[in-house]
Every structure is written in C-alpha cells, then in structure tokens.
Scaffold this motif. Structure first.
Motif, PDB file in Angstrom:
ATOM      1  N   THR A 157       2.285   1.671  -3.541  1.00 30.97           N
ATOM      2  CA  THR A 157       1.278   2.139  -4.500  1.00 30.97           C
ATOM      3  C   THR A 157       0.860   3.579  -4.204  1.00 30.97           C
ATOM      4  OG1 THR A 157      -0.505   1.094  -3.218  1.00 30.97           O
ATOM      5  CG2 THR A 157       0.388  -0.156  -5.068  1.00 30.97           C
ATOM      6  N   SER A 158       0.854   3.960  -2.949  1.00 33.65           N
ATOM      7  CA  SER A 158       0.533   5.352  -2.597  1.00 33.65           C
ATOM      8  C   SER A 158       1.607   6.305  -3.112  1.00 33.65           C
ATOM      9  CB  SER A 158       0.393   5.513  -1.087  1.00 33.65           C
ATOM     10  OG  SER A 158      -0.701   4.786  -0.617  1.00 33.65           O
ATOM     11  N   ILE A 166       5.541   4.951 -14.292  1.00 34.86           N
ATOM     12  CA  ILE A 166       5.142   3.633 -13.794  1.00 34.86           C
ATOM     13  C   ILE A 166       6.211   2.602 -14.151  1.00 34.86           C
ATOM     14  CG2 ILE A 166       3.487   1.739 -14.079  1.00 34.86           C
ATOM     15  CD1 ILE A 166       1.334   3.955 -14.531  1.00 34.86           C
ATOM     16  N   ILE A 216       3.569   5.767  -5.735  1.00 35.53           N
ATOM     17  CA  ILE A 216       3.397   5.825  -7.192  1.00 35.53           C
ATOM     18  C   ILE A 216       2.231   6.737  -7.541  1.00 35.53           C
ATOM     19  CG2 ILE A 216       2.739   4.493  -9.240  1.00 35.53           C
ATOM     20  CD1 ILE A 216       4.309   2.124  -8.003  1.00 35.53           C
ATOM     21  N   GLU A 217       1.130   6.583  -6.827  1.00 35.03           N
ATOM     22  CA  GLU A 217      -0.049   7.405  -7.084  1.00 35.03           C
ATOM     23  C   GLU A 217       0.256   8.886  -6.885  1.00 35.03           C
ATOM     24  OE1 GLU A 217      -4.305   7.992  -4.998  1.00 35.03           O
ATOM     25  OE2 GLU A 217      -3.751   5.907  -5.405  1.00 35.03           O
ATOM     26  N   CYS A 243       8.547   0.358 -11.718  1.00 40.41           N
ATOM     27  CA  CYS A 243       8.546  -1.103 -11.851  1.00 40.41           C
ATOM     28  C   CYS A 243       9.970  -1.625 -12.014  1.00 40.41           C
ATOM     29  CB  CYS A 243       7.695  -1.531 -13.039  1.00 40.41           C
ATOM     30  SG  CYS A 243       5.928  -1.239 -12.806  1.00 40.41           S
ATOM     31  N   LEU A 273      -5.070   3.715 -10.046  1.00 38.78           N
ATOM     32  CA  LEU A 273      -4.217   3.889 -11.222  1.00 38.78           C
ATOM     33  C   LEU A 273      -5.069   3.905 -12.488  1.00 38.78           C
ATOM     34  CD1 LEU A 273      -1.627   3.863 -12.937  1.00 38.78           C
ATOM     35  CD2 LEU A 273      -1.572   1.394 -12.626  1.00 38.78           C
ATOM     36  N   LYS A 310       0.835  -1.207   0.000  1.00 38.66           N
ATOM     37  CA  LYS A 310       0.000   0.000   0.000  1.00 38.66           C
ATOM     38  C   LYS A 310       0.869   1.257   0.000  1.00 38.66           C
ATOM     39  CE  LYS A 310      -3.756   2.277   2.401  1.00 38.66           C
ATOM     40  NZ  LYS A 310      -4.658   2.309   3.536  1.00 38.66           N
ATOM     41  N   ARG A 326      -5.844  -2.940  -5.640  1.00 37.18           N
ATOM     42  CA  ARG A 326      -4.635  -2.113  -5.557  1.00 37.18           C
ATOM     43  C   ARG A 326      -4.460  -1.179  -6.749  1.00 37.18           C
ATOM     44  NH1 ARG A 326      -4.255  -2.313  -0.635  1.00 37.18           N
ATOM     45  NH2 ARG A 326      -3.671  -4.254   0.327  1.00 37.18           N
ATOM     46  N   ILE A 327      -5.047  -1.537  -7.890  1.00 33.33           N
ATOM     47  CA  ILE A 327      -4.795  -0.749  -9.093  1.00 33.33           C
ATOM     48  C   ILE A 327      -5.995   0.079  -9.549  1.00 33.33           C
ATOM     49  CG2 ILE A 327      -2.930  -2.180  -9.962  1.00 33.33           C
ATOM     50  CD1 ILE A 327      -5.967  -2.685 -11.790  1.00 33.33           C
TER      51      ILE A 327
END
Length: 197
Positions: free
Chosen positions: A65-66, A94, A68-69, A98, A133, A62, A129-130
């Motif tokens: 991903t936060s 992105i 990245i967001e 990765c 995105l 999380k 999770r996505i």
C-alpha cells in the motif's frame, strides 16, 4: 548507521519474498519456515526481523500500500495534467496494481474471512489500510471542484462511488478471476465524465 540501513534493506527483501509465499501458498498454508526457506535464511534469523507470520503478512500489505500511495502521489503532484486527467491516471494506476497483484487479493480475502470467523471486524482493518487512498481521492476531487473542472458535487459521494468501483474491480479480479479490467475502466471513465463540468 550502515547496520541500520542493511537491517532495513534485508527486512524489505524478506517482505518481498514473503509476499510471494503468501500468494503462492495462501495465508493459512504459508509458514514461518516456508518464508525463511524462500529468503534463504534460518527461522532463527527470521525472528530477528519479525515475531510471527501475521506480522510479516501485515508488513507486506503495508509495503504494497505504501508503494501504491507513492505512485499516486507522483500523479497527484503532476501539475501538467488537469485534475480530470490525474483522477483518471490515479484510478488507472490502482487498477493496474490490482491486476498485477490479483493473487494477493485472494490471500487478503482469506485473511479477512479468518478474522471475521474469530469475531473481529475485517472492515476496520480494511478502512485503516485505505484511509490515505480515500484522502488522496478527496483532495483531487476538491481541487477539481475549486478550479471549476468538476461540478459542485458531494466530495464524499464521488469518493464513495469511485472507491466502490475500485472494490468491484478487485472483486472481479480476485474472486471471479476476470483477466482484464477493461470493462471496469470504461465504467470508471463514465463515472468521471459524469462529474466533469
């Protein structure tokens, strides 16, 4: 108030170090003790922050991903760039993340395979999770269509195409151990060029 801030700061430090443990050891071999050792704390102290390894793993994902967001939101809000340039920048960001975290995707794959063996739906976990995105991609595609930069295309279909290319890049990096995403970047640029009006 300072205690709450310090608690959250410590929690984030634990998550960063735990992510390293998961990447180094894999999900199966990472233990609560190894995470505590990497953090320089006791298991008892670690229990103050998290109840088990799975919770730490999910919070680590999380947190990633936060991050990245947040990066993507900065790109999306940059009105100096066209929708096309922002879309290219988002995909590039992105893929760069990765590439930097390719070992993590191996760990995620092992975790998802373990979930599948227990009869749970790994796809549902990934979709949760996505979802943000994919929403951000859709917002940008809609904006590009409205301002005439993109052709009148199905937002869902373009989102699906771009997301599939991202998934393919993750697969190549994590599973096939491809060292670069240059080939994928070219394919993504061709896909984006295909929707430019």
């Amino acid at each position: 108030m300072a205690i709450v801030v310090e608690h959250e700061k410590r929690k984030h430090e634990i998550l960063d170090k735990a992510l390293d443990v998961f990447m180094d050891e894999g999900y199966e071999d990472a233990t609560f003790q190894k995470i505590a050792d990497r953090c320089g704390i006791t298991r008892t102290t670690l229990y103050i922050y998290f109840k088990n390894k799975k919770e730490i793993f999910l919070w680590s994902i999380k947190q990633l991903t936060s991050t990245i967001e947040a990066d993507l939101l900065l790109i999306i809000r940059d009105r100096k760039l066209s929708a096309t340039d922002r879309l290219r920048a988002i995909i590039s960001a992105i893929l760069e993340r990765c590439t930097k975290n390719k070992r993590l995707f191996n760990v995620i794959l092992m975790y998802l395979l373990q979930l599948q063996k227990t009869g749970k739906d790994p796809g549902e976990r990934v979709r949760r999770r996505i979802v943000r995105l994919r929403h951000l991609l859709s917002m940008l595609i809609i904006e590009g269509i409205k301002n005439g930069e993109f052709k009148q295309v199905s937002v869902h279909d373009i989102n699906e195409m771009l997301y599939s290319l991202i998934e393919s890049a993750i697969f190549r990096l994590a599973i096939l151990d491809q060292q670069s995403i240059e080939e994928m970047s070219g394919a993504i640029n061709i896909a984006i060029n295909g929707i430019v009006a």
